[in-house]
Scaffold this motif. Structure first.
Motif, PDB file in Angstrom:
ATOM      1  N   LEU A   1       3.476 -13.104   2.234  1.00 52.25           N
ATOM      2  CA  LEU A   1       4.792 -13.381   2.248  1.00 52.25           C
ATOM      3  C   LEU A   1       5.862 -12.186   1.946  1.00 52.25           C
ATOM      4  CD1 LEU A   1       4.114 -16.411   1.409  1.00 52.25           C
ATOM      5  CD2 LEU A   1       5.209 -16.696   3.478  1.00 52.25           C
ATOM      6  N   ILE A   2       5.912 -12.018   1.419  1.00 51.20           N
ATOM      7  CA  ILE A   2       7.116 -11.228   0.779  1.00 51.20           C
ATOM      8  C   ILE A   2       7.004  -9.601   0.683  1.00 51.20           C
ATOM      9  CG2 ILE A   2       8.241 -13.798   0.320  1.00 51.20           C
ATOM     10  CD1 ILE A   2       7.759 -12.393  -3.057  1.00 51.20           C
ATOM     11  N   SER A   3       6.011  -8.695   0.365  1.00 52.40           N
ATOM     12  CA  SER A   3       5.177  -7.701  -0.011  1.00 52.40           C
ATOM     13  C   SER A   3       6.789  -6.834   1.175  1.00 52.40           C
ATOM     14  CB  SER A   3       3.832  -7.198   0.515  1.00 52.40           C
ATOM     15  OG  SER A   3       2.956  -7.417  -0.158  1.00 52.40           O
ATOM     16  N   SER A   4       7.912  -5.776  -0.204  1.00 48.96           N
ATOM     17  CA  SER A   4       8.416  -5.145   0.842  1.00 48.96           C
ATOM     18  C   SER A   4       7.936  -4.192   1.237  1.00 48.96           C
ATOM     19  CB  SER A   4       9.270  -4.198  -0.872  1.00 48.96           C
ATOM     20  OG  SER A   4       8.722  -3.480  -1.363  1.00 48.96           O
ATOM     21  N   GLY A   5       6.972  -3.367   1.021  1.00 43.53           N
ATOM     22  CA  GLY A   5       6.487  -2.395   2.106  1.00 43.53           C
ATOM     23  C   GLY A   5       6.517  -0.742   1.389  1.00 43.53           C
ATOM     24  N   ILE A   6       6.094  -0.525   0.592  1.00 41.72           N
ATOM     25  CA  ILE A   6       5.898   0.058  -0.473  1.00 41.72           C
ATOM     26  C   ILE A   6       4.751   0.986   0.283  1.00 41.72           C
ATOM     27  CG2 ILE A   6       5.663   1.459  -2.092  1.00 41.72           C
ATOM     28  CD1 ILE A   6       7.273  -1.054  -4.316  1.00 41.72           C
ATOM     29  N   LYS A   7       3.509   0.257   0.718  1.00 38.67           N
ATOM     30  CA  LYS A   7       1.802   0.704   1.006  1.00 38.67           C
ATOM     31  C   LYS A   7       1.952   0.291   2.746  1.00 38.67           C
ATOM     32  CE  LYS A   7      -2.118   1.075   0.602  1.00 38.67           C
ATOM     33  NZ  LYS A   7      -2.474   2.163   0.578  1.00 38.67           N
ATOM     34  N   LYS A   8       1.983   1.516   3.337  1.00 39.57           N
ATOM     35  CA  LYS A   8       2.469   1.129   4.339  1.00 39.57           C
ATOM     36  C   LYS A   8       0.995   0.206   5.013  1.00 39.57           C
ATOM     37  CE  LYS A   8       2.545   4.112   9.373  1.00 39.57           C
ATOM     38  NZ  LYS A   8       2.432   5.528   9.528  1.00 39.57           N
ATOM     39  N   GLY A   9       1.838  -0.660   6.019  1.00 37.47           N
ATOM     40  CA  GLY A   9       0.810  -1.427   5.893  1.00 37.47           C
ATOM     41  C   GLY A   9       0.480  -3.206   5.144  1.00 37.47           C
ATOM     42  N   ALA A  10       1.117  -2.796   4.690  1.00 33.93           N
ATOM     43  CA  ALA A  10       1.007  -4.360   3.347  1.00 33.93           C
ATOM     44  C   ALA A  10       2.247  -5.107   3.373  1.00 33.93           C
ATOM     45  CB  ALA A  10       0.622  -3.522   2.293  1.00 33.93           C
ATOM     46  N   GLN A  11       3.859  -4.284   4.073  1.00 31.93           N
ATOM     47  CA  GLN A  11       4.528  -5.134   4.289  1.00 31.93           C
ATOM     48  C   GLN A  11       4.169  -6.881   4.394  1.00 31.93           C
ATOM     49  OE1 GLN A  11       7.815  -4.641   7.514  1.00 31.93           O
ATOM     50  NE2 GLN A  11       8.625  -3.976   5.085  1.00 31.93           N
ATOM     51  N   GLY A  12       5.333  -7.807   4.000  1.00 30.72           N
ATOM     52  CA  GLY A  12       5.324  -9.161   4.164  1.00 30.72           C
ATOM     53  C   GLY A  12       6.274  -9.299   4.858  1.00 30.72           C
ATOM     54  N   VAL A  13       6.067 -10.407   6.033  1.00 32.47           N
ATOM     55  CA  VAL A  13       6.613 -11.487   6.723  1.00 32.47           C
ATOM     56  C   VAL A  13       8.080 -11.287   7.102  1.00 32.47           C
ATOM     57  CG1 VAL A  13       7.166 -13.356   8.726  1.00 32.47           C
ATOM     58  CG2 VAL A  13       4.440 -12.358   7.670  1.00 32.47           C
ATOM     59  N   ALA A  14       8.222 -11.507   5.250  1.00 32.39           N
ATOM     60  CA  ALA A  14       9.673 -12.411   5.066  1.00 32.39           C
ATOM     61  C   ALA A  14      10.076 -11.535   3.887  1.00 32.39           C
ATOM     62  CB  ALA A  14      10.029 -13.745   4.587  1.00 32.39           C
ATOM     63  N   TYR A  15       9.821  -9.764   4.234  1.00 24.39           N
ATOM     64  CA  TYR A  15       9.729  -8.858   3.290  1.00 24.39           C
ATOM     65  C   TYR A  15      11.127  -9.130   2.455  1.00 24.39           C
ATOM     66  CZ  TYR A  15      12.263  -6.115   6.483  1.00 24.39           C
ATOM     67  OH  TYR A  15      13.382  -5.107   7.526  1.00 24.39           O
ATOM     68  N   ARG A  16      11.922  -9.627   1.906  1.00 22.57           N
ATOM     69  CA  ARG A  16      12.987  -9.949   0.901  1.00 22.57           C
ATOM     70  C   ARG A  16      13.258 -10.969   0.793  1.00 22.57           C
ATOM     71  NH1 ARG A  16      18.695  -6.669   3.265  1.00 22.57           N
ATOM     72  NH2 ARG A  16      18.966  -6.405   0.995  1.00 22.57           N
ATOM     73  N   ALA A  17      13.270 -12.151   1.131  1.00 21.18           N
ATOM     74  CA  ALA A  17      12.548 -13.827   0.137  1.00 21.18           C
ATOM     75  C   ALA A  17      11.849 -13.540  -0.824  1.00 21.18           C
ATOM     76  CB  ALA A  17      11.901 -14.452   1.058  1.00 21.18           C
ATOM     77  N   ASN A  18      11.935 -14.784  -1.739  1.00 24.02           N
ATOM     78  CA  ASN A  18      11.463 -14.869  -2.516  1.00 24.02           C
ATOM     79  C   ASN A  18      10.815 -15.872  -2.923  1.00 24.02           C
ATOM     80  OD1 ASN A  18      13.978 -13.531  -4.634  1.00 24.02           O
ATOM     81  ND2 ASN A  18      15.011 -14.547  -3.471  1.00 24.02           N
ATOM     82  N   VAL A  19       9.076 -15.509  -3.452  1.00 29.28           N
ATOM     83  CA  VAL A  19       8.367 -16.507  -3.601  1.00 29.28           C
ATOM     84  C   VAL A  19       8.666 -17.307  -5.039  1.00 29.28           C
ATOM     85  CG1 VAL A  19       6.079 -16.966  -4.515  1.00 29.28           C
ATOM     86  CG2 VAL A  19       6.461 -16.165  -2.050  1.00 29.28           C
ATOM     87  N   LEU A  20       7.860 -18.670  -5.297  1.00 31.34           N
ATOM     88  CA  LEU A  20       7.648 -19.701  -5.877  1.00 31.34           C
ATOM     89  C   LEU A  20       6.731 -20.275  -6.226  1.00 31.34           C
ATOM     90  CD1 LEU A  20      11.668 -22.439  -5.423  1.00 31.34           C
ATOM     91  CD2 LEU A  20      11.421 -20.102  -6.841  1.00 31.34           C
ATOM     92  N   SER A  21       6.414 -19.310  -7.736  1.00 33.55           N
ATOM     93  CA  SER A  21       4.891 -19.119  -7.306  1.00 33.55           C
ATOM     94  C   SER A  21       4.088 -20.292  -8.844  1.00 33.55           C
ATOM     95  CB  SER A  21       4.295 -18.133  -8.165  1.00 33.55           C
ATOM     96  OG  SER A  21       2.667 -17.886  -8.004  1.00 33.55           O
TER      97      SER A  21
END
Length: 687
Positions: A123-143
């Motif tokens: 959902l939210i990975s920023s993409g520091i590792k190529k290919g792992a960026q989330g779809v909404a990469y600046r959103a917040n997750v409530l876990s």
């Protein structure tokens, strides 16, 4: 509702612990394949209901990237400021480098879970590792963990939560066959939550039980056919249930081919409803892992397909708020996703991938084109009333009409009846399209033969109906009605139309701009109008960089309080809806000298490309020695010849006699005529 759910939970928890102790049942266990399983409750028939995560070891692509910065649509959508809830076997490793401070544990759980961490990353990975960026990469997750999921979602939805992701469900090998496809209390509870929180949408994984053989008494065929494997809240009417697909997308965001993943559970629901609803790509996804703050892993399954869809839906909510200042109701968001999904194989829905593969790109385009070539409205149907809407088709395209509604929870729940076909639908709305006495009906499926292609007919079970008319032409009437009585005497519904023409407005830059009626401190600009057009007029002092913008409804604009002897630039564009606009017209530069104002330089490229910019003509054209006007002008008329690059070359009186051009080099020129307060222009060639 939250209080009621708390009471039910505590009551069932006591029962669950007692049954587990008496029967030596494990409350939690980790299976050899790494999946976590937990005893969630005891069913009304006494069956222990275990939750499990829906993922397996195994890469994914997401068309939500079309909405990102530098994506195909270049919309800069990233989820910034948006929140999404995640419920899972445990909570995410919130310190992972991909999350920054955007993942928060809400329920106080301390059990860090790898599956929850992977879902959160999708959902939210920023993409520091190529290919792992989330779809909404600046959103917040409530876990959250899944222990009190219904209670916690109820509170979160009451506080404005729009979406939650649930990549887990009931373990299929530990329940009797009648559970499969049944509308049980957990489905009723979730429908009730969504009905009472009309902006909240639950997104859940369909499950990975296709080849499990766990349902030995399916509603169709044998267990080997793989049908009738939906369980628990995956059957809720108002949520979205996501299948897994293997998809190939070209560099323009078009689906080239797709097949249902080998593991993905099939429908139907026992009452014949279309489940799963959509498919997402869960074939093999690189995401964050809970081993450490820089660890990653690859996984597959409907667990991984689901956050791809959830994240895309979150971006669509962000986009709608940017465009129109409000969020969509859950029924509208769900309807938009089903309306724009890419059909796979045969036309219409099926019990394998529902309405097809999620297409966030097309959904965003439908939002943007609203009130021009698409229609999206949120309406209420009152008992005994009929809603009617007449629309013109956009010739040669497919006219598609959908209705979607959040249905009240059914009072009926199954308590042990195998393959009971009682419909869970409460308020049965109907959409029809008519033209010249012919009626077009929505798609429906037959649970008695789930391998059969969809047909058109009276859909009695689904809270979403869609009609398609290929190569539509002419005017059509869309009617929404209902059967029987409506619970609460009314039902909100959303109507979505595509392939329609909602205005006669043409997205062309305004032409035939002319300045007139110059007074001491004001001047009037006029241009050729288009039907239903709205116009943005921009102007500025040449010495200033910021444009002053005003909207007008007619092809005329007065500029007041202008300063004498100052140079101004003005331009106009046409709006045919809130977002559908033309390019700006040619730019006029003029020096305001009161009644002696004269147009100065023009943007020549725009002049030459502006439709209808020529108001008169000259002859001969091409010219060698002179040109003649094909009109009569007044004694005070002036002419001006400007080069194609905007340089003024000749100025003089236009005296109804030839204008000499033999001193001009060969090339293209603009001739401007000012006759009293009217300005005209044309182009000519000099040989």
């Amino acid at each position: 509702m939250q209080v009621d759910l708390e009471f039910d939970y505590e009551k069932n928890r006591v029962k669950t612990l007692a049954v587990a102790k008496a029967n030596h049942l494990k409350m939690k266990e980790v299976l050899p394949n790494g999946k976590k399983v937990e005893l969630q409750e005891i069913g009304e028939d006494g069956s222990p209901i275990y939750y499990e995560t829906y993922s397996d070891d195994a890469s994914q692509t997401s068309r939500a990237s079309s909405l990102h910065t530098n994506g195909i649509l270049d919309l800069d959508l990233d989820g910034l400021g948006m929140q999404v809830g995640v419920w899972d076997a445990g909570v995410a490793l919130t310190t992972h480098q991909e999350y920054d401070v955007r993942a928060t544990i809400v329920d106080g759980s301390s059990e860090i879970d790898g599956h929850a961490t992977m879902v959160t990353g999708s959902l939210i990975s920023s993409g520091i590792k190529k290919g792992a960026q989330g779809v909404a990469y600046r959103a917040n997750v409530l876990s959250h963990d899944w222990t009190r999921d219904k209670i916690e979602v109820t509170e979160a939805a009451a506080n404005g939560l729009l979406l939650s992701n649930h990549s887990y469900g009931i373990k299929t090998d530990r329940v009797p066959d009648w559970y499969f496809g049944s509308y049980i209390k957990v489905a009723q509870d979730w429908d009730n939550i969504m009905y009472n929180a009309p902006y909240y949408l639950m997104v859940t994984a369909a499950g990975n039980a296709r080849h499990s053989g766990d349902n030995e008494s399916p509603i169709f065929g044998t267990s080997a056919d793989g049908f009738d494997l939906m369980l628990g809240f995956t059957i809720a009417k108002n949520g979205l249930t996501i299948a897994g697909s293997n998809s190939k997308i070209d560099n323009k965001g078009n689906l080239k081919e797709a097949t249902v993943s080998a593991y993905s559970s099939y429908g139907p629901v026992d009452d014949g409803r279309i489940k799963p609803d959509l498919a997402g790509d869960g074939s093999s996804i690189l995401s964050t892992d809970a081993i450490g703050n820089t660890s990653y892993d690859v996984s597959a399954g409907t667990s991984m397909a689901t956050p791809g869809v959830t994240g895309a839906l979150l971006l669509l909510q962000q986009y709608n708020e940017q465009l129109y200042g409000a969020y969509l109701k859950a029924a509208t968001l769900k309807g938009l996703a089903l309306h724009t999904a890419d059909d796979v194989d045969a036309q219409g829905p099926d019990y394998k991938m529902g309405w097809g593969v999620m297409n966030a790109k097309r959904a965003a385009e439908v939002l943007f084109q609203k009130d021009f070539s698409t229609h999206i409205s949120e309406n209420t149907l009152t008992e005994g009333e009929t809603f009617s809407y007449t629309v013109a088709a956009k010739g040669g395209e497919t006219l598609t009409a959908s209705i979607s509604w959040t249905d009240p929870a059914s009072e009926y729940i199954n308590r042990g009846d195998l393959n009971n076909t009682t419909a869970a639908l409460v308020n049965d709305l109907d959409i029809r399209i008519t033209q010249d006495g012919k009626t077009f009906l929505p798609w429906k499926l037959n649970p008695k033969n789930p391998k059969a292609e969809a047909t058109q007919g009276d859909n009695l079970v689904d809270p979403f109906e869609r009609i398609e008319i290929p190569n539509a032409n002419g005017s059509y009437t869309i009617t929404v009605s209902h059967k029987n009585n409506l619970k609460e005497l009314n039902q909100d519904f959303s109507l979505i139309l595509t392939g329609v023409s909602l205005t006669e407005c043409k997205i062309n830059a305004p032409s035939r701009l002319a300045l007139s009626n110059a007074l001491d401190n004001q001047i009037t600009l006029a241009w050729a109008e288009t039907p239903d057009g709205l116009y943005e007029v921009q102007y500025r002092n040449e010495n200033e960089e910021v444009w002053i913008s005003e909207m007008v409804t007619s092809g005329i604009k007065e500029f007041k309080n202008l300063i004498l002897n100052e140079d101004y630039i003005v331009r106009v564009r046409t709006f045919c809806s809130q977002n559908m606009a033309s390019e700006f017209s040619m730019e006029y530069k003029f020096t305001f000298e009161g009644t002696d104002t004269f147009v100065g330089e023009l943007d020549m490229n725009q002049v030459l490309n502006a439709e209808g910019a020529v108001d008169f003509s000259v002859f001969p054209n091409p010219a060698v020695h002179q040109i003649n006007l094909n009109m009569v002008v007044g004694e005070s008329a002036m002419y001006r010849i400007v080069s194609a690059s905007g340089v003024e070359l000749k100025v003089g009186p236009a005296k109804n006699e030839p204008i000499h051009v033999e001193d001009l080099a060969s090339g293209l020129y603009i001739l401007q005529i000012k006759d009293q307060e009217v300005y005209k222009s044309t182009k000519f060639y000099k040989n």
